[in-house]
Write a protein that holds these residues in place. Sequence first.
Motif, PDB file in Angstrom:
ATOM      1  N   GLN A   1       0.565  -0.828   0.021  1.00 43.70           N
ATOM      2  CA  GLN A   1       0.376  -0.012   0.468  1.00 43.70           C
ATOM      3  C   GLN A   1       0.483   1.738  -0.355  1.00 43.70           C
ATOM      4  O   GLN A   1       0.540   2.315   0.588  1.00 43.70           O
ATOM      5  CB  GLN A   1      -1.213  -0.211   0.851  1.00 43.70           C
ATOM      6  CG  GLN A   1      -1.897  -1.353   0.977  1.00 43.70           C
ATOM      7  CD  GLN A   1      -3.396  -0.686   1.742  1.00 43.70           C
ATOM      8  OE1 GLN A   1      -3.777   0.014   2.337  1.00 43.70           O
ATOM      9  NE2 GLN A   1      -4.347  -1.505   1.523  1.00 43.70           N
TER      10      GLN A   1
ATOM     11  N   GLN B   1      -9.508   2.746 -14.843  1.00 41.70           N
ATOM     12  CA  GLN B   1     -10.620   1.369 -13.994  1.00 41.70           C
ATOM     13  C   GLN B   1     -11.648   1.852 -14.465  1.00 41.70           C
ATOM     14  O   GLN B   1     -12.224   2.752 -13.873  1.00 41.70           O
ATOM     15  CB  GLN B   1     -10.336   1.324 -12.681  1.00 41.70           C
ATOM     16  CG  GLN B   1      -8.692   1.449 -11.926  1.00 41.70           C
ATOM     17  CD  GLN B   1      -7.789   0.546 -11.847  1.00 41.70           C
ATOM     18  OE1 GLN B   1      -8.231  -0.927 -11.821  1.00 41.70           O
ATOM     19  NE2 GLN B   1      -6.897   0.306 -12.884  1.00 41.70           N
TER      20      GLN B   1
ATOM     21  N   ASN C   1     -14.565   3.345 -13.082  1.00 37.61           N
ATOM     22  CA  ASN C   1     -14.138   5.105 -12.555  1.00 37.61           C
ATOM     23  C   ASN C   1     -13.474   5.657 -14.569  1.00 37.61           C
ATOM     24  O   ASN C   1     -13.472   5.019 -14.981  1.00 37.61           O
ATOM     25  CB  ASN C   1     -13.674   5.004 -11.181  1.00 37.61           C
ATOM     26  CG  ASN C   1     -13.623   4.482  -9.927  1.00 37.61           C
ATOM     27  OD1 ASN C   1     -14.483   4.230  -9.518  1.00 37.61           O
ATOM     28  ND2 ASN C   1     -13.092   3.921  -9.252  1.00 37.61           N
TER      29      ASN C   1
ATOM     30  N   MET D   1      -4.513   8.937  -6.205  1.00 34.73           N
ATOM     31  CA  MET D   1      -5.697   8.011  -6.525  1.00 34.73           C
ATOM     32  C   MET D   1      -5.311   6.847  -5.518  1.00 34.73           C
ATOM     33  O   MET D   1      -6.208   6.444  -4.564  1.00 34.73           O
ATOM     34  CB  MET D   1      -6.078   7.367  -8.259  1.00 34.73           C
ATOM     35  CG  MET D   1      -7.198   7.182  -8.087  1.00 34.73           C
ATOM     36  SD  MET D   1      -6.423   5.745  -9.499  1.00 34.73           S
ATOM     37  CE  MET D   1      -5.181   4.646  -9.303  1.00 34.73           C
ATOM     38  N   PHE D   2      -3.876   6.011  -6.119  1.00 34.10           N
ATOM     39  CA  PHE D   2      -3.959   5.090  -4.443  1.00 34.10           C
ATOM     40  C   PHE D   2      -3.897   5.547  -3.176  1.00 34.10           C
ATOM     41  O   PHE D   2      -4.491   4.907  -1.991  1.00 34.10           O
ATOM     42  CB  PHE D   2      -2.359   4.654  -5.330  1.00 34.10           C
ATOM     43  CG  PHE D   2      -2.210   3.913  -5.935  1.00 34.10           C
ATOM     44  CD1 PHE D   2      -3.085   2.558  -6.598  1.00 34.10           C
ATOM     45  CD2 PHE D   2      -2.175   4.074  -8.064  1.00 34.10           C
ATOM     46  CE1 PHE D   2      -3.245   1.645  -7.827  1.00 34.10           C
ATOM     47  CE2 PHE D   2      -1.567   3.470  -9.250  1.00 34.10           C
ATOM     48  CZ  PHE D   2      -2.144   2.134  -8.692  1.00 34.10           C
TER      49      PHE D   2
ATOM     50  N   GLU E   1      -5.788   7.666  -2.267  1.00 33.28           N
ATOM     51  CA  GLU E   1      -6.666   7.634  -1.306  1.00 33.28           C
ATOM     52  C   GLU E   1      -7.673   6.749  -1.463  1.00 33.28           C
ATOM     53  O   GLU E   1      -8.406   5.917  -0.012  1.00 33.28           O
ATOM     54  CB  GLU E   1      -7.270   8.536  -2.531  1.00 33.28           C
ATOM     55  CG  GLU E   1      -7.584  10.131  -2.532  1.00 33.28           C
ATOM     56  CD  GLU E   1      -8.037  11.334  -3.413  1.00 33.28           C
ATOM     57  OE1 GLU E   1      -9.244  10.084  -4.500  1.00 33.28           O
ATOM     58  OE2 GLU E   1      -8.000  12.363  -3.510  1.00 33.28           O
ATOM     59  N   GLU E   2      -7.381   5.283  -2.133  1.00 31.93           N
ATOM     60  CA  GLU E   2      -8.266   4.334  -2.404  1.00 31.93           C
ATOM     61  C   GLU E   2      -7.433   2.765  -1.310  1.00 31.93           C
ATOM     62  O   GLU E   2      -8.706   3.107  -0.223  1.00 31.93           O
ATOM     63  CB  GLU E   2      -7.449   3.449  -3.979  1.00 31.93           C
ATOM     64  CG  GLU E   2      -8.813   4.290  -4.609  1.00 31.93           C
ATOM     65  CD  GLU E   2     -10.172   3.788  -4.299  1.00 31.93           C
ATOM     66  OE1 GLU E   2     -10.228   3.530  -3.894  1.00 31.93           O
ATOM     67  OE2 GLU E   2     -10.568   4.772  -4.877  1.00 31.93           O
TER      68      GLU E   2
ATOM     69  N   ALA F   1      -8.659   3.878   1.937  1.00 36.40           N
ATOM     70  CA  ALA F   1     -10.366   3.903   2.529  1.00 36.40           C
ATOM     71  C   ALA F   1     -10.449   2.349   2.465  1.00 36.40           C
ATOM     72  O   ALA F   1     -11.747   2.641   3.195  1.00 36.40           O
ATOM     73  CB  ALA F   1     -10.873   4.250   0.686  1.00 36.40           C
TER      74      ALA F   1
ATOM     75  N   LYS G   1     -17.149  -2.762  -9.069  1.00 33.20           N
ATOM     76  CA  LYS G   1     -17.556  -2.102  -7.968  1.00 33.20           C
ATOM     77  C   LYS G   1     -18.069  -2.551  -7.148  1.00 33.20           C
ATOM     78  O   LYS G   1     -18.106  -2.224  -5.816  1.00 33.20           O
ATOM     79  CB  LYS G   1     -18.197  -0.850  -9.166  1.00 33.20           C
ATOM     80  CG  LYS G   1     -17.098   0.299  -7.794  1.00 33.20           C
ATOM     81  CD  LYS G   1     -17.545   1.492  -9.020  1.00 33.20           C
ATOM     82  CE  LYS G   1     -17.351   3.159  -7.852  1.00 33.20           C
ATOM     83  NZ  LYS G   1     -17.667   4.787  -8.614  1.00 33.20           N
TER      84      LYS G   1
ATOM     85  N   PHE H   1     -16.047  -4.366  -4.514  1.00 28.24           N
ATOM     86  CA  PHE H   1     -15.485  -3.322  -4.067  1.00 28.24           C
ATOM     87  C   PHE H   1     -15.803  -2.327  -2.597  1.00 28.24           C
ATOM     88  O   PHE H   1     -15.404  -2.151  -2.312  1.00 28.24           O
ATOM     89  CB  PHE H   1     -14.499  -2.626  -5.254  1.00 28.24           C
ATOM     90  CG  PHE H   1     -13.737  -1.683  -4.107  1.00 28.24           C
ATOM     91  CD1 PHE H   1     -12.641  -1.591  -4.135  1.00 28.24           C
ATOM     92  CD2 PHE H   1     -14.110  -0.547  -4.634  1.00 28.24           C
ATOM     93  CE1 PHE H   1     -11.324  -1.020  -3.366  1.00 28.24           C
ATOM     94  CE2 PHE H   1     -12.964   0.887  -3.969  1.00 28.24           C
ATOM     95  CZ  PHE H   1     -11.628   0.348  -3.560  1.00 28.24           C
TER      96      PHE H   1
ATOM     97  N   ARG I   1     -15.059  -2.399   0.520  1.00 28.64           N
ATOM     98  CA  ARG I   1     -14.928  -1.353   1.360  1.00 28.64           C
ATOM     99  C   ARG I   1     -15.722  -0.852   2.854  1.00 28.64           C
ATOM    100  O   ARG I   1     -15.173  -0.562   3.909  1.00 28.64           O
ATOM    101  CB  ARG I   1     -15.186   0.227   0.733  1.00 28.64           C
ATOM    102  CG  ARG I   1     -15.152   1.114   1.370  1.00 28.64           C
ATOM    103  CD  ARG I   1     -14.750   2.490   0.997  1.00 28.64           C
ATOM    104  NE  ARG I   1     -14.077   2.666  -0.713  1.00 28.64           N
ATOM    105  CZ  ARG I   1     -13.757   4.045  -1.273  1.00 28.64           C
ATOM    106  NH1 ARG I   1     -14.417   4.783  -1.325  1.00 28.64           N
ATOM    107  NH2 ARG I   1     -13.409   3.770  -2.447  1.00 28.64           N
TER     108      ARG I   1
END
Length: 184
Positions: free
Chosen positions: A76, A93, A96, A108-109, A111-112, A115, A170, A173, A177
């Motif tokens: 990560q 992706q 998105n 982006m990474f 933030e993901e 989350a 999604k 995912f 999340r």
Amino acid sequence: MDFDTLYNQLPEAAKRAFDERRITSFRDLQDFTDVEISLWLGVGKYSFKKIRVARSEWTTSPKVILSKWVEAFNKQNPDELAELYHEDATNHQVANAPVVGKQNIRKMFAEEFSAAKMVCIVENIFEDGEWVILEWRDAACSEANPGLRGCGFFHIVGGKIIFQRGYWDKLSFLNQRTTYTNSR
């Protein structure tokens, strides 16, 4: 050029040096500097140049870059991931909007990763020229929980990802999340 082809073209003295040091792949060569290799192999510039070119090809092959990507993803580490992308890369992706530019991809990474906990388990890797395909599943997948699975297509030129397209569900995912956020 693969390692066996290179090895078979070396003079006998160089082959003995490889054998004594248990060098059986390009990965084994990465622990040595170019100067060290040239000194203990005692090979001429022509043979040494072959070793250098082949090692360079190995460290920038699409499959090797993808392996580095998976490793950075599983740590990560958005900074390490971003370094694998070309400055003007696109990461799309399909669930998105496309993300364009190395720094935007890094963001982006980041933030993901903040989350959701994500771990990429490699199912298959296929390489064809400058393209590599990754079939993956999340670590939470099991027979009881089919979890998140997907496929990524990476166009890699000169050791850098210039285009990536990912396909995944999604809804799975978002469910993952929610589970991760509620367990914090």
